[in-house]
Design a protein around this motif. Structure first.
Motif, PDB file in Angstrom:
ATOM      1  N   THR A  48      27.869   3.807 -19.339  1.00 25.08           N
ATOM      2  CA  THR A  48      27.784   4.984 -18.710  1.00 25.08           C
ATOM      3  C   THR A  48      27.306   6.140 -19.823  1.00 25.08           C
ATOM      4  OG1 THR A  48      29.913   5.434 -18.858  1.00 25.08           O
ATOM      5  CG2 THR A  48      29.225   4.558 -16.812  1.00 25.08           C
ATOM      6  N   VAL A  49      26.410   6.732 -19.363  1.00 27.68           N
ATOM      7  CA  VAL A  49      25.920   8.156 -20.165  1.00 27.68           C
ATOM      8  C   VAL A  49      26.140   9.386 -19.743  1.00 27.68           C
ATOM      9  CG1 VAL A  49      24.086   6.512 -21.507  1.00 27.68           C
ATOM     10  CG2 VAL A  49      23.587   8.161 -19.253  1.00 27.68           C
ATOM     11  N   ASP A  50      27.093   9.420 -18.702  1.00 25.19           N
ATOM     12  CA  ASP A  50      27.152  10.666 -17.984  1.00 25.19           C
ATOM     13  C   ASP A  50      28.809  10.889 -17.737  1.00 25.19           C
ATOM     14  OD1 ASP A  50      26.258   8.882 -16.009  1.00 25.19           O
ATOM     15  OD2 ASP A  50      26.520  10.350 -14.778  1.00 25.19           O
ATOM     16  N   ASP A  51      29.244  11.948 -17.287  1.00 24.77           N
ATOM     17  CA  ASP A  51      30.593  12.146 -16.925  1.00 24.77           C
ATOM     18  C   ASP A  51      30.710  13.515 -15.894  1.00 24.77           C
ATOM     19  OD1 ASP A  51      33.329  11.468 -16.274  1.00 24.77           O
ATOM     20  OD2 ASP A  51      33.488  10.912 -18.615  1.00 24.77           O
ATOM     21  N   TYR A  52      31.881  13.369 -15.303  1.00 24.37           N
ATOM     22  CA  TYR A  52      32.136  14.666 -14.639  1.00 24.37           C
ATOM     23  C   TYR A  52      32.110  15.887 -15.637  1.00 24.37           C
ATOM     24  CZ  TYR A  52      32.897  11.788 -10.713  1.00 24.37           C
ATOM     25  OH  TYR A  52      32.568  10.885  -9.920  1.00 24.37           O
ATOM     26  N   PRO A  53      31.841  17.073 -15.155  1.00 26.50           N
ATOM     27  CA  PRO A  53      32.147  18.245 -16.222  1.00 26.50           C
ATOM     28  C   PRO A  53      33.598  18.786 -16.412  1.00 26.50           C
ATOM     29  CG  PRO A  53      31.128  19.060 -14.134  1.00 26.50           C
ATOM     30  CD  PRO A  53      31.336  17.420 -14.153  1.00 26.50           C
ATOM     31  N   LEU A  62      25.401  14.884 -19.326  1.00 25.45           N
ATOM     32  CA  LEU A  62      25.241  13.675 -20.163  1.00 25.45           C
ATOM     33  C   LEU A  62      26.105  13.936 -21.426  1.00 25.45           C
ATOM     34  CD1 LEU A  62      21.355  13.763 -20.413  1.00 25.45           C
ATOM     35  CD2 LEU A  62      22.775  11.782 -19.329  1.00 25.45           C
ATOM     36  N   LYS A  63      27.004  12.666 -21.779  1.00 22.77           N
ATOM     37  CA  LYS A  63      27.725  12.667 -22.599  1.00 22.77           C
ATOM     38  C   LYS A  63      26.979  12.779 -24.023  1.00 22.77           C
ATOM     39  CE  LYS A  63      30.329   8.877 -22.295  1.00 22.77           C
ATOM     40  NZ  LYS A  63      31.792   9.498 -22.644  1.00 22.77           N
ATOM     41  N   PRO A  64      27.619  13.568 -25.149  1.00 21.01           N
ATOM     42  CA  PRO A  64      27.113  13.440 -26.560  1.00 21.01           C
ATOM     43  C   PRO A  64      27.113  12.084 -27.123  1.00 21.01           C
ATOM     44  CG  PRO A  64      29.394  14.245 -26.535  1.00 21.01           C
ATOM     45  CD  PRO A  64      29.123  14.019 -25.152  1.00 21.01           C
ATOM     46  N   ASP A  65      28.019  11.340 -27.182  1.00 18.98           N
ATOM     47  CA  ASP A  65      28.106  10.091 -28.269  1.00 18.98           C
ATOM     48  C   ASP A  65      26.982   9.383 -28.032  1.00 18.98           C
ATOM     49  OD1 ASP A  65      29.516  10.196 -25.610  1.00 18.98           O
ATOM     50  OD2 ASP A  65      30.540   8.211 -26.098  1.00 18.98           O
ATOM     51  N   PRO A  66      26.298   8.921 -26.940  1.00 20.08           N
ATOM     52  CA  PRO A  66      25.259   7.980 -27.010  1.00 20.08           C
ATOM     53  C   PRO A  66      24.034   8.725 -27.285  1.00 20.08           C
ATOM     54  CG  PRO A  66      25.927   8.364 -24.639  1.00 20.08           C
ATOM     55  CD  PRO A  66      26.940   8.945 -25.782  1.00 20.08           C
ATOM     56  N   VAL A  67      23.868  10.003 -27.413  1.00 20.54           N
ATOM     57  CA  VAL A  67      22.299  10.863 -27.639  1.00 20.54           C
ATOM     58  C   VAL A  67      22.530  11.090 -29.229  1.00 20.54           C
ATOM     59  CG1 VAL A  67      21.266  12.765 -27.619  1.00 20.54           C
ATOM     60  CG2 VAL A  67      22.530  11.881 -25.374  1.00 20.54           C
TER      61      VAL A  67
END
Length: 249
Positions: A48-53, A62-67
């Motif tokens: 997963t690359v996203d999560d609830y705000p 979009l989560k910071p770690d994969p980017v």
């Protein structure tokens, strides 16, 4: 130049990177174009690359770690410090001048978002630029990224068959481009302006400059505020009555 695009939909770029000017530039080795799926850099079993705000609200972020991991991997692979561009509706409006600036870089990384937005730490600590292609909403950053890439790559030496094409394009000179005509000289009763078939190159260039000024005055008068104009051109434009281009001609 090397251009990498971080996207969740790399298949969207297959046709764009393989056709027309971009495809030819890639085949010539002038530019390297790659679409990278940053989902491959997710550090959880579900990728997963996203999560609830935090704080609640609709949409996913979009989560910071994969980017961060994807950009850092590309940076290490290329052994360079790329210009990292976030495609974002809050960003600076993309212009021809920005394209010319970016065309001087060796390595660009464009990040395409989806969902509600980006974790703010991506914006604050990773990217060097934020760009928007206009005040409207799209489903993601892929189409804006394609726009930026096309605009930048065509400016690289050797990409266009006629090197003067990019120089005289609309916005490159600060003005809109003059009208163009080609064969046949007469079509359905409409003729090519006599000046263009006169063979007098100095007069042709003067006519084209005049037409460029008139077209800009009619369609984008705001551009005249920053365009490089001679004192004679400024005086001439100021003397024109407020009438249509057809009447002016």
């Amino acid at each position: 130049m090397r251009i990498d695009v971080l996207t969740l939909f790399p298949e969207m770029f297959e046709g764009v990177f393989g056709a027309s000017i971009l495809g030819k530039a890639k085949a010539k080795g002038i530019v390297s174009l790659e679409a990278v799926n940053f989902r491959d850099y997710a550090n959880n079993k579900h990728n997963t690359v996203d999560d609830y705000p935090y704080g609640g609200g609709g949409g996913m972020v979009l989560k910071p770690d994969p980017v961060f991991a994807a950009v850092e991997d590309l940076q290490n692979e290329a052994d360079s410090k790329p210009r990292v561009i976030l495609m974002c509706p809050q960003g600076e409006t993309f212009t021809q001048q920005k394209a010319e600036e970016l065309s001087k870089e060796k390595h660009l990384v464009l990040i395409c978002g989806h969902y509600e937005g980006y974790d703010e730490r991506i914006r604050e600590h990773l990217v060097t630029d934020e760009l928007s292609i206009g005040d409207y909403v799209l489903t993601g950053g892929e189409i804006p990224a394609m726009t930026v890439i096309d605009s930048v790559v065509r400016l690289l030496p050797g990409v266009l068959g006629n090197e003067t094409s990019a120089i005289t394009d609309s916005y490159s000179t600060g003005l809109l481009e003059h009208p163009h005509y080609t064969r046949p000289p007469e079509f359905r009763g409409w003729s090519v302006p006599d000046i263009l078939v006169s063979g007098h190159h100095a007069n042709i260039e003067a006519w084209r400059r005049e037409q460029s000024l008139l077209r800009t005055l009619e369609r984008r008068p705001d551009l005249l505020q920053t365009a490089e104009l001679t004192a004679k051109e400024k005086k001439w434009l100021a003397s024109l009555p407020k009438q249509s281009k057809t009447e002016q001609q």
